[in-house]
Enzyme design. Structure first.
Site, PDB file in Angstrom:
ATOM      1  N   ARG A 110      46.109  -7.553  -1.479  1.00 18.57           N
ATOM      2  CA  ARG A 110      46.085  -8.917  -0.946  1.00 18.57           C
ATOM      3  C   ARG A 110      46.660  -9.849  -1.992  1.00 18.57           C
ATOM      4  O   ARG A 110      46.216  -9.863  -3.149  1.00 18.57           O
ATOM      5  CB  ARG A 110      44.676  -9.394  -0.585  1.00 18.57           C
ATOM      6  CG  ARG A 110      44.699 -10.893  -0.215  1.00 18.57           C
ATOM      7  CD  ARG A 110      43.575 -11.371   0.639  1.00 18.57           C
ATOM      8  NE  ARG A 110      43.660 -12.800   0.892  1.00 18.57           N
ATOM      9  CZ  ARG A 110      44.456 -13.392   1.790  1.00 18.57           C
ATOM     10  NH1 ARG A 110      45.266 -12.645   2.556  1.00 18.57           N
ATOM     11  NH2 ARG A 110      44.474 -14.689   1.955  1.00 18.57           N
ATOM     12  N   VAL A 111      47.655 -10.631  -1.605  1.00 16.39           N
ATOM     13  CA  VAL A 111      48.191 -11.703  -2.436  1.00 16.39           C
ATOM     14  C   VAL A 111      47.579 -13.001  -1.926  1.00 16.39           C
ATOM     15  O   VAL A 111      47.765 -13.369  -0.758  1.00 16.39           O
ATOM     16  CB  VAL A 111      49.729 -11.754  -2.352  1.00 16.39           C
ATOM     17  CG1 VAL A 111      50.258 -12.945  -3.150  1.00 16.39           C
ATOM     18  CG2 VAL A 111      50.338 -10.453  -2.871  1.00 16.39           C
ATOM     19  N   CYS A 156      40.355 -19.123   3.782  1.00 18.38           N
ATOM     20  CA  CYS A 156      40.710 -18.578   2.468  1.00 18.38           C
ATOM     21  C   CYS A 156      39.644 -17.675   1.856  1.00 18.38           C
ATOM     22  O   CYS A 156      39.930 -16.526   1.510  1.00 18.38           O
ATOM     23  CB  CYS A 156      41.065 -19.722   1.520  1.00 18.38           C
ATOM     24  SG  CYS A 156      42.549 -20.635   2.030  1.00 18.38           S
ATOM     25  N   GLU A 166      47.227 -24.268  -5.678  1.00 19.73           N
ATOM     26  CA  GLU A 166      46.248 -25.007  -4.889  1.00 19.73           C
ATOM     27  C   GLU A 166      46.912 -25.848  -3.808  1.00 19.73           C
ATOM     28  O   GLU A 166      47.910 -26.540  -4.049  1.00 19.73           O
ATOM     29  CB  GLU A 166      45.429 -25.913  -5.803  1.00 19.73           C
ATOM     30  CG  GLU A 166      44.452 -26.834  -5.097  1.00 19.73           C
ATOM     31  CD  GLU A 166      43.374 -26.076  -4.341  1.00 19.73           C
ATOM     32  OE1 GLU A 166      43.282 -26.278  -3.115  1.00 19.73           O
ATOM     33  OE2 GLU A 166      42.625 -25.313  -4.985  1.00 19.73           O
ATOM     34  N   ASP A 212      54.917 -26.905   2.828  1.00 15.19           N
ATOM     35  CA  ASP A 212      54.497 -25.827   1.931  1.00 15.19           C
ATOM     36  C   ASP A 212      55.434 -25.797   0.735  1.00 15.19           C
ATOM     37  O   ASP A 212      56.656 -25.774   0.910  1.00 15.19           O
ATOM     38  CB  ASP A 212      54.539 -24.495   2.677  1.00 15.19           C
ATOM     39  CG  ASP A 212      53.747 -23.385   1.997  1.00 15.19           C
ATOM     40  OD1 ASP A 212      53.723 -23.358   0.752  1.00 15.19           O
ATOM     41  OD2 ASP A 212      53.174 -22.543   2.708  1.00 15.19           O
ATOM     42  N   ARG A 215      54.745 -23.451  -1.891  1.00 10.88           N
ATOM     43  CA  ARG A 215      54.445 -22.228  -2.634  1.00 10.88           C
ATOM     44  C   ARG A 215      55.704 -21.410  -2.899  1.00 10.88           C
ATOM     45  O   ARG A 215      55.784 -20.699  -3.882  1.00 10.88           O
ATOM     46  CB  ARG A 215      53.415 -21.385  -1.869  1.00 10.88           C
ATOM     47  CG  ARG A 215      52.024 -21.964  -1.937  1.00 10.88           C
ATOM     48  CD  ARG A 215      51.081 -21.199  -1.041  1.00 10.88           C
ATOM     49  NE  ARG A 215      51.402 -21.378   0.382  1.00 10.88           N
ATOM     50  CZ  ARG A 215      50.721 -20.807   1.366  1.00 10.88           C
ATOM     51  NH1 ARG A 215      49.704 -20.005   1.096  1.00 10.88           N
ATOM     52  NH2 ARG A 215      51.050 -21.036   2.620  1.00 10.88           N
ATOM     53  N   SER A 270      47.172  -9.490   4.805  1.00 14.44           N
ATOM     54  CA  SER A 270      47.773 -10.822   4.892  1.00 14.44           C
ATOM     55  C   SER A 270      48.462 -10.985   6.234  1.00 14.44           C
ATOM     56  O   SER A 270      49.016 -10.024   6.778  1.00 14.44           O
ATOM     57  CB  SER A 270      48.789 -11.026   3.766  1.00 14.44           C
ATOM     58  OG  SER A 270      49.488 -12.246   3.918  1.00 14.44           O
TER      59      SER A 270
END
Length: 501
Positions: free
Chosen positions: A320-321, A338, A367, A407, A409, A431
């Site tokens: 899991r990432v 989460c 975050e 997003d 990320r 995921s």
């Protein structure tokens, strides 16, 4: 009148000094690598052309408004730094002799140590922009300013070696395969031990240790018989888990970062300089330096089972990432999935290890989709106060309205740590994220099975998030298959005062 003449004379001297500096920069640009010759950011001396404007600006710079600059009572500034402030350096300048660095070389010594320290014995040899410590480098500077930390302190690395010495993988030798971390960063004590003994300030950017982990949900699973005690991974009835864990600080190879994000390196350097308030001028002036230690959060890895199995394709691997969510991961907020998904991932990693394979959790400090927690909470407010309620249809729109993007990320560099570990395939990927899946598979790692969060683990107020994400492309084995696609306008989260949602 005499005062005015003195001011004009001083201004003229400044003009001449500026012209000499610009000439030196021009000369350096002629000898710089071709890709950096377009850097043309000479400091304007427009202020100097008007004595009144220059005097006003100088006063602002010198006095910081109405505040007087006073030294800390615990130290003498002159003992910390030379009297002359050096805003940046240039290739070929005085006392600039960076240690050669060949990213992707097949040995650590051929690649060369990464040196970002301002220690007297390392300053002239620096071959990296930025500072060790990632986001915590700012706290280090604060400790120095307060007199709590000797600015010339070098860490004593005795007995800090990794508990597992991850061996070089083929991916370490491809300069474009790992671009966001130092493949040799866990073992500088051994690889560069002689240079460290001679006084060179080389620091680990990866640390590997062992630990026991205890989580309330895992304890409950053990008591309910969902996880078995084996004395190796699950240690006792309290659900204590034995893990190998590591921490990684970011180390960016700028040519590779630019390629990974499909931008030219000059634009990347300019944006990193401009949009951090000019924090690192060497991004512009030092085109000869390819390494940047950005002041951002790093990542952690948690390995369940034998670490050597991770790079063995004959052993089954569950991964899991996970991207940081303080509100849920730590404090249990029920507006998102989460923490439940993280707990489920940990449990599945444990099961895989107990079945003779190995499990891996990768935890990134990103975050609020890397938008930050303040932005995330502003979005929560906008969602809950929206006319018509907090709907899945407008889930991403609220974020875009506030942050300008839904997003940040940008998972392009996420697979680097997987390649560093030597992963060739992932048997079970815990995921639903299409972005993570695409990044991992696109980097050359096969994913056999994708596993979504069980419906009975969804928190009460998280249906808005999960349905919006599935509609945007997240993986689901049921929605649109065995279950109907919901009307996103009618999928609503609860209000702040709704306790029976």
């Amino acid at each position: 009148m005499s005062d005015l003449k003195e001011i004009l004379a001083a201004i003229n001297d400044l003009k001449l000094s500026q012209q000499k500096l610009e000439q030196k920069v021009d000369d350096l640009k002629k000898t710089a690598p071709p890709q950096f010759k377009v850097f043309n950011h000479a400091v304007s001396h427009g202020d100097l052309e008007d004595p009144e404007v220059y005097t006003q600006n100088a006063a602002r710079r010198d006095n910081f408004g109405d505040k007087e600059l006073t030294a800390s009572p615990t130290l003498n500034p002159k003992s910390l730094y030379p009297s002359r402030i050096v805003l940046t350096t240039y290739p070929g300048g005085a006392s600039v002799n960076p240690i050669p660095l060949a990213w992707g070389a097949k040995t650590a010594q051929t690649r060369g140590p990464i040196v970002a320290s301002r220690h007297p014995k390392s300053l002239a040899l620096r071959n990296a922009i930025g500072a060790f410590g990632g986001a915590y480098s700012i706290y280090r500077a604060l400790a120095v300013a307060m007199g709590e930390l000797d600015p010339h302190h070098r860490p004593d690395l005795y007995n800090t070696e990794p508990v597992v010495n991850f061996q070089p993988q083929p991916s370490w030798f491809d300069p474009m395969k790992i671009v966001s971390m130092d493949p040799w960063g866990h073992n500088v004590q051994e690889e560069f031990g002689e240079q460290i003994k001679e006084g060179l300030d080389v620091r680990p950017t990866i640390a590997i240790t062992k630990a026991h982990m205890q989580l309330a949900e895992i304890e409950a699973m053990v008591k309910e018989g969902q996880l078995k005690i084996d004395g190796k991974i699950v240690l006792d009835k309290s659900g204590q888990l034995m893990v190998t864990k590591g921490a990684v600080e970011p180390v960016w190879y700028l040519p590779g970062i630019a390629k990974r994000f499909n931008v030219d390196e000059i634009s990347l350097r300019r944006a990193l300089f401009e949009d951090t308030g000019g924090m690192y001028p060497e991004l512009i002036t030092r085109g000869d330096l390819n390494i940047f230690l950005p002041p951002i959060g790093g990542l952690s890895i948690y390995i369940f089972g034998p670490p050597s199995y991770i790079s063995d394709p004959t052993k089954k691997l569950t991964v899991r990432v996970h991207d940081e969510c303080n509100g849920s991961d730590v404090f249990g907020s029920d507006i998102c999935t989460c923490r439940p998904y993280l707990i489920y991932g940990i449990a599945e990693c444990v099961r895989q290890a107990q079945e003779g394979g190995v499990g891996l959790i990768v935890y990134f400090r990103k975050e609020g989709r890397a938008l930050g927690e303040v932005t995330k909470y502003l979005v929560y407010n906008a969602r809950k106060r929206a006319e018509g309620g907090d709907t899945a249809a407008n889930y991403f729109l609220r974020t875009e309205n506030i942050a300008g993007v839904k997003d940040m990320r940008f998972q392009a560099t996420m697979p680097d740590v997987l390649h560093w570990l030597g992963i060739q395939k992932i048997d079970r990927m815990i995921s639903m994220s299409n972005m993570k899946y695409d990044a991992i598979v696109g980097s050359g790692i096969k994913i056999v099975e994708r596993v979504e969060i069980p419906a009975d683990m969804l928190p009460p107020d998280s249906q808005v998030e999960i349905d919006a994400k599935i509609a945007a492309g997240y993986f689901s084995s049921t929605q649109g298959q065995t279950a109907p696609v919901p009307d996103l306008d009618n999928v609503k989260g609860r209000t702040w005062d709704d306790i029976n949602h």
